[in-house]
Scaffold this active site. Structure first.
Site, PDB file in Angstrom:
ATOM      1  N   ASP A  40       0.826  -1.203   0.000  1.00 19.77           N
ATOM      2  CA  ASP A  40       0.000   0.000   0.000  1.00 19.77           C
ATOM      3  C   ASP A  40       0.870   1.267   0.000  1.00 19.77           C
ATOM      4  O   ASP A  40       0.672   2.178  -0.825  1.00 19.77           O
ATOM      5  CB  ASP A  40      -0.887  -0.053   1.261  1.00 19.77           C
ATOM      6  N   GLY A 132       1.632 -10.222   4.555  1.00 18.25           N
ATOM      7  CA  GLY A 132       2.617  -9.340   5.187  1.00 18.25           C
ATOM      8  C   GLY A 132       2.167  -8.999   6.589  1.00 18.25           C
ATOM      9  O   GLY A 132       2.065  -9.873   7.460  1.00 18.25           O
TER      10      GLY A 132
HETATM   11  P1  ADP Z   1      -1.117  -7.213   3.936  1.00 15.65           P
HETATM   12  O1  ADP Z   1      -1.387  -6.046   4.850  1.00 15.65           O
HETATM   13  O2  ADP Z   1      -2.314  -7.557   3.064  1.00 15.65           O
HETATM   14  O3  ADP Z   1      -0.546  -8.387   4.670  1.00 15.65           O
HETATM   15  P2  ADP Z   1       1.487  -6.222   2.997  1.00 15.65           P
HETATM   16  O4  ADP Z   1       1.645  -5.068   2.061  1.00 15.65           O
HETATM   17  O5  ADP Z   1       1.898  -6.033   4.415  1.00 15.65           O
HETATM   18  O6  ADP Z   1      -0.069  -6.661   2.880  1.00 15.65           O
HETATM   19  O7  ADP Z   1       2.270  -7.477   2.435  1.00 15.65           O
HETATM   20  C1  ADP Z   1       1.843  -8.334   1.429  1.00 15.65           C
HETATM   21  C2  ADP Z   1       3.046  -8.942   0.734  1.00 15.65           C
HETATM   22  O8  ADP Z   1       3.565  -8.020  -0.212  1.00 15.65           O
HETATM   23  C3  ADP Z   1       4.227  -9.288   1.648  1.00 15.65           C
HETATM   24  O9  ADP Z   1       4.737 -10.543   1.240  1.00 15.65           O
HETATM   25  C4  ADP Z   1       5.229  -8.174   1.364  1.00 15.65           C
HETATM   26  O10 ADP Z   1       6.567  -8.619   1.540  1.00 15.65           O
HETATM   27  C5  ADP Z   1       4.976  -7.913  -0.097  1.00 15.65           C
HETATM   28  N1  ADP Z   1       5.403  -6.589  -0.606  1.00 15.65           N
HETATM   29  C6  ADP Z   1       5.722  -5.470   0.099  1.00 15.65           C
HETATM   30  N2  ADP Z   1       6.030  -4.460  -0.759  1.00 15.65           N
HETATM   31  C7  ADP Z   1       5.906  -4.961  -2.025  1.00 15.65           C
HETATM   32  C8  ADP Z   1       6.114  -4.423  -3.342  1.00 15.65           C
HETATM   33  N3  ADP Z   1       6.506  -3.165  -3.555  1.00 15.65           N
HETATM   34  N4  ADP Z   1       5.866  -5.243  -4.410  1.00 15.65           N
HETATM   35  C9  ADP Z   1       5.469  -6.523  -4.223  1.00 15.65           C
HETATM   36  N5  ADP Z   1       5.269  -7.073  -3.014  1.00 15.65           N
HETATM   37  C10 ADP Z   1       5.488  -6.313  -1.929  1.00 15.65           C
END
Ligand code: ADP
Length: 182
Positions: A40, A132
């Site tokens: 996000d 994540g």
């Molecule tokens: P959620 O809150 O739904 O768990 P997160 O953003 O915390 O979502 O994480 C979801 C996944 O995306 C994690 O495996 C994280 O490492 C990964 N992630 C974080 N930043 C990026 C990015 N820029 N591109 C792709 N994946 C990412």
């Protein structure tokens, strides 16, 4: 790794979702639609303030985005034309039936694909939703993600559905899950 299912190319790469040139990218958003960490934060940083403005307009109309649902904005400054913001469930152990984390994760993928379909979008990239900060176990999440996508693309044809995993380890989990569900 890639595999053709029906007429859709299903592909898996290690990378950054904000850099994908598919028509749409999916954001693992939260119900406020006001931005956060992880995917996000990266999407709002890369896309610029226009995306947040559009999210605020959606909030004014419908008061955020419930878990499992999806909304759409433009991609701001990114290569992708659209961002589909969906909200995955927070993992709370999987044993509270009423919380229904698996069904909600399924809904997040299904509603994102359906919103893409309604907007005539032909290529879309997904991150690993909920694995994540929301702590959903990735092996289980990957099976749910791939089962839902597979069922959808057996009925409806995209040019490409891409999974973009941040780490090599996560990429391997998704590739293994693909072997299990196909
Ligand atoms: P959620 O809150 O739904 O768990 P997160 O953003 O915390 O979502 O994480 C979801 C996944 O995306 C994690 O495996 C994280 O490492 C990964 N992630 C974080 N930043 C990026 C990015 N820029 N591109 C792709 N994946 C990412």
């Amino acid at each position: 790794m890639e595999k053709v299912i029906g007429k859709t190319k299903l592909s898996f790469i290690q990378g950054d979702i904000t850099l994908q040139e598919t028509e749409a990218i999916v954001n693992a958003a939260n119900t406020s639609l006001l931005g956060g960490g992880g995917v996000d934060g990266a999407i709002h940083r890369a896309g610029g303030p226009k995306i947040l403005e559009e999210c605020k307009e959606i909030r004014a109309k419908q008061g955020g985005c419930p878990t499992g649902e999806a909304v759409i904005t433009t991609g701001g400054n990114m290569a992708a034309e659209y961002v589909i913001h969906t909200v995955g469930p927070v993992w709370s152990g999987g044993s509270h039936k009423s919380r229904n984390e698996s069904q909600l994760l399924r809904n997040a993928y299904y509603n994102s694909l359906n919103l893409a379909k309604k907007n005539g979008i032909k290529s879309i990239s997904f991150p690993s939703i909920s694995t994540g900060v929301y702590r959903f176990p990735i092996e289980k999440a990957a099976r749910i993600a791939l089962t839902t996508v597979k069922e959808f693309i057996e009925e409806y044809h995209f040019v490409e559905v891409r999974f973009v995993l941040f780490s090599e380890k996560d990429l391997r989990v998704y590739e293994e899950a693909l072997r299990e569900v196909t």
